[in-house]
Design an enzyme around this catalytic site. Structure first.
Site, mmCIF file in Angstrom:
data_model
loop_
_atom_site.group_PDB
_atom_site.id
_atom_site.type_symbol
_atom_site.label_atom_id
_atom_site.label_comp_id
_atom_site.label_asym_id
_atom_site.label_seq_id
_atom_site.Cartn_x
_atom_site.Cartn_y
_atom_site.Cartn_z
ATOM 1 C CE LYS A 290 2.467 5.504 -0.481
ATOM 2 N NZ LYS A 290 3.739 4.340 -0.854
ATOM 3 C CB THR A 291 2.547 5.920 -5.897
ATOM 4 O OG1 THR A 291 2.184 4.935 -4.995
ATOM 5 C CG2 THR A 291 3.461 5.350 -7.040
ATOM 6 C CG ASP B 120 7.047 4.830 -2.133
ATOM 7 O OD1 ASP B 120 6.385 5.355 -1.315
ATOM 8 O OD2 ASP B 120 6.463 4.506 -3.082
ATOM 9 C CD GLU B 121 4.884 1.562 0.912
ATOM 10 O OE1 GLU B 121 4.758 2.108 2.135
ATOM 11 O OE2 GLU B 121 4.215 1.340 0.325
ATOM 12 C CD GLN C 249 -0.826 3.056 4.558
ATOM 13 O OE1 GLN C 249 -1.140 2.039 4.099
ATOM 14 N NE2 GLN C 249 -0.908 4.542 4.311
ATOM 15 N NE ARG D 235 -4.939 -0.313 2.555
ATOM 16 C CZ ARG D 235 -4.280 0.730 2.063
ATOM 17 N NH1 ARG D 235 -4.112 0.807 0.769
ATOM 18 N NH2 ARG D 235 -4.127 1.613 2.836
#
Length: 732
Positions: free
Chosen positions: A37-38, A222-223, A253, A608
């Site tokens: 994503k980043t 983002d997010e 998330q 994670r």
DNA sequence: GTGTAGGTGGTTTTT
DNA sequence: CCACCTACAC
């Protein structure tokens, strides 16, 4: 540089590439955990600048944390090989702050307005309670604070509220209105206010509205699943009909609903931003297929998702381990044993993440780690600029730059203790109300009028002299010099240095560290035009509370809540305390949406892990001092059985990890935790034999000489404190 | 005005 | 159980 960008683009998978180079209209990227994503968002910006010739100043990129913003800037620098000047990158709050600093006049704020954090906000609400004569028993300041922030996050001012339906609501509304007035008068801006004020300014000022809408042709967020009401409105306002908005997020998330994040914003975006292309990133590059299958199965229990299914072409890897501890200590020992096994394979401590639902769980785990010499780092607790002593020092600074800052005055008037207590403060406050002046002015007046007794008056004179002395140097000295003067002249540093105990020494060190923080800040932020460096620094300390982890850079296991684990990854992950009532938390059991959020939290935890995942729970746990029977979490049952391998417990609960050999050369803590042999000849973790209770391990000791007592955990008799002088103990 | 004893209540956290 | 806060004794 474009060559390297092109090469980088070639390495992306088709979905990633589509997201990076999508042009025209808006873009919604649903990015699963570990799907890059980043990288996509950074590459997209680089692509816009390098390939599409979008000027950097036409780009505005929003992240959720300062850390993420910093990383984004850094990665862009790497990719483009130059600083992206003119581009706005930051958090919603950081960007709003920048905006308000640029346009303080239009926003009808004083030039040196101060940003206050949640703590300061709560304090000013408490103060308000006093002046309004409100009883803290009926109205909790924390609840009122939450109410005010909630309203601001919805974009609603006190004067825009519908008529109150009951007396309680009425008082709430009155406090809100009064709070707004106080902030206005003192030039204070809280976090929610930053956003709301900025939103209103854009909305009501046509000139600025037109200017910024024309300027930012590309907005990226983002997010996005974590945005709240006002943030969404802020974004909608800034997006002109011709600009292109990219939002990246993962509905699965979303774990901050409880603080106002609106997962619905994703659907709302799709609906309201016409011509939106949706790209799903579903290939996971992080976890084994086993871990991913578990995550997918778990999250599939949530209805109304956008429906992504993560996949990987990676290996199946090891099964997920499940351990049912006898109690929470046994659970902790399991963790230690498994950490040890990981190390035996030649792996490292810092590859391990130890996750739990609530901070209270960390203690037992920590104890176990300390005893067995596992170095660890814990995330959580107060951050640097939130520490009391730091806030004290900063309050002096605030008072010095603005003598009318009553909140700062109140905070420091008797810190360190100089004999000016509540009584005297009240007198000053009374006088301040009478004369309609600040506390500071009232204090000087009180001295003049000789309203206080001799001893107190001389203390107050001393205080006034300190502040005035600091005021004199503010104009000529650098930021770090001023801070240095503050912590010395205020007597704060001396106060902590003179006090006994590690805590106070630590506080003294923190104060000294503040000087370093200030000079670092000076170096990184050479005089920002117009704005005084002190005001800038104070805003910085509020907006960016500093790092959470403690300083030592040694390879260590990382302990944190599941919430703080978001965005991180570890080869080996433990999720502890998977018990009904703890995770999912019992507060969340009632409402379906809260339970779904808990499940997403669990999903975050599971995803994670790169290589290996351990799940554990305790059959008995001490809750508020009581031993309680626990049931395994439903989330365990929601993971397919064939992915799980249950580790059998030994019949006897043994604190066996203690005796096993040290953790090899990697651990420098080992000697500290295990080797310390006290005067009485027993060391922590040592095996001992008692004639009646049998064998056990030494957990702790206290006292000395005849009064020495040691705490032994017996294999079959639980743990007991024994007086060494009487108990017939033998080392084994 | 300051220190200590009892009472209370106790998710998650960024800005 | 333990940390934090409030109420009283010095």
């Amino acid at each position: 540089m474009e060559i390297s960008l092109q090469a980088a683009l070639d390495l992306l998978n088709p979905a990633q590439r589509e997201a990076v180079v999508a042009s025209g209209g808006h873009l919604l990227v649903l990015a699963g955990a570990g799907s890059g994503k980043t990288r996509v968002i950074v590459y997209r910006i680089a692509w816009l600048i390098a390939e599409q010739r979008v000027p950097a100043q036409a780009i505005l990129a929003v992240t959720f944390t300062n850390k993420a913003a910093g990383e984004m800037r850094e990665r862009l620098l790497d990719l483009l090989g130059r600083e992206i000047e003119g581009m706005w990158v930051g958090t919603f709050h950081g960007l709003s702050h920048k905006f308000l600093r640029l346009h303080w006049q239009e926003a009808s704020l004083p030039e040196s307005f101060q940003v206050i954090d949640g703590d300061d906000q709560l304090q000013s609400i408490r103060r308000l309670f006093k002046t309004m004569g409100i009883n803290e028993d009926r109205f909790e300041p924390k609840k009122i604070q939450a109410y005010i922030n909630r309203k601001k996050d919805e974009g609603v001012r006190a004067n825009q509220l519908p008529p109150a339906e009951n007396p309680y609501e009425k008082v709430q509304q009155e406090i809100y209105a009064e709070y707004e007035k106080v902030c206005e008068k003192n030039g204070l801006v809280d976090f929610a206010e930053l956003l709301l004020r900025c939103y209103e300014l854009l909305k009501n000022n046509t000139e600025l509205f037109n200017h910024y809408r024309a300027r930012f042709s590309h907005l990226l967020v983002d997010e996005f699943q974590d945005t709240n009401g006002i943030q969404y409105q802020w974004l909608s306002l800034l997006a002109s009909p011709t600009s292109s908005v990219t939002v990246v997020g993962d509905d699965d998330q979303s774990i901050y609903g409880w603080r106002g994040a609106k997962i619905e914003n994703i659907r709302r975006f799709e609906r309201e931003f016409k011509d939106t292309r949706m790209v799903r990133l579903e290939q996971n590059y992080r976890s084994t297929s086993t871990i991913l299958a578990a995550a997918n199965a778990l999250i599939s229990y949530n209805p109304s998702r956008f429906g992504k299914t993560l996949w990987t072409d990676g290996i199946a890897g090891e099964p997920i381990s499940l351990y049912a501890g006898f109690n929470e200590e046994d659970e902790a020992l399991y963790v230690v044993r498994e950490i040890r096994r990981w190390l035996d394979k030649g792996r490292k401590f810092d590859e391990i993440g130890l996750l739990y639902r609530s901070n209270a769980q960390s203690r037992v785990l920590e104890e176990s780690l300390v005893r067995s010499g596992v170095p660890y780092r814990i995330y959580g607790g107060l951050r640097f600029f939130e520490r009391a002593e730091i806030k004290d020092a900063l309050a002096y600074l605030r008072l010095v730059v603005n003598l009318d800052d009553n909140a700062a005055f109140e905070r420091v008037i008797n810190v360190p203790p100089r004999g000016i207590g509540d009584r005297s403060l009240e007198k000053i406050q009374e006088l301040s109300r009478e004369c309609g002046v600040s506390y500071w002015a009232a204090a000087k007046e009180a001295v003049k009028r000789q309203l206080l007794t001799g001893k107190i008056e001389s203390s107050l004179r001393g205080f006034i002299a300190i502040i005035q002395g600091l005021c004199d140097i503010v104009l000529e000295d650098s930021l770090s010099k001023i801070i240095q003067a503050v912590i010395h002249d205020s007597g704060l540093l001396r106060f902590f240095k003179e006090q006994e105990g590690e805590k106070s020494q630590n506080r003294a060190e923190n104060l000294e560290e503040l000087i370093n923080a200030a000079s670092d800040y000076e170096l990184e932020n050479p005089t920002q035009d117009e704005l005084s460096p002190i005001t800038a620094f104070l805003s910085y300390t509020s907006l960016e509370a500093g790092d959470r982890k403690s300083g030592v850079e040694e390879s260590a296991v990382q302990l944190m809540t599941l919430h703080s684990a978001k965005g991180l990854e570890f080869p080996l992950v433990f999720i502890c305390g998977l018990e009904d009532g703890l995770f999912p938390h019992h507060f969340s059991r009632e409402t379906p949406t809260a339970l779904e959020e808990e499940r997403r939290l669990c999903y975050v935890g599971v995803t994670r892990a790169r290589e290996k995942l351990h799940l554990s729970y305790a059959e008995k746990r001490r809750i508020f001092g009581r031993d309680e029977e626990r049931q395994p979490s439903r989330f365990i049952r929601e993971i397919p059985e064939n992915l799980i391998e249950e580790t059998k417990r030994k019949v006897v609960v043994r604190a066996s990890a203690f005796n096993e050999s040290a953790f090899g050369s990697q651990s420098s803590m080992t000697s500290m935790a295990m080797g310390v042999e006290s005067e009485h000849g027993y060391r922590l973790g040592q095996r001992v034999l008692h004639p009646k209770f049998g064998e056990g391990n030494v957990l702790d000791h206290e006292g000395s000489g005849e009064r020495t007592r040691i705490h032994v955990k017996f294999d079959n008799y639980g743990s007991k404190w024994l007086a060494l002088a009487y108990a017939k103990l033998e080392p084994v």
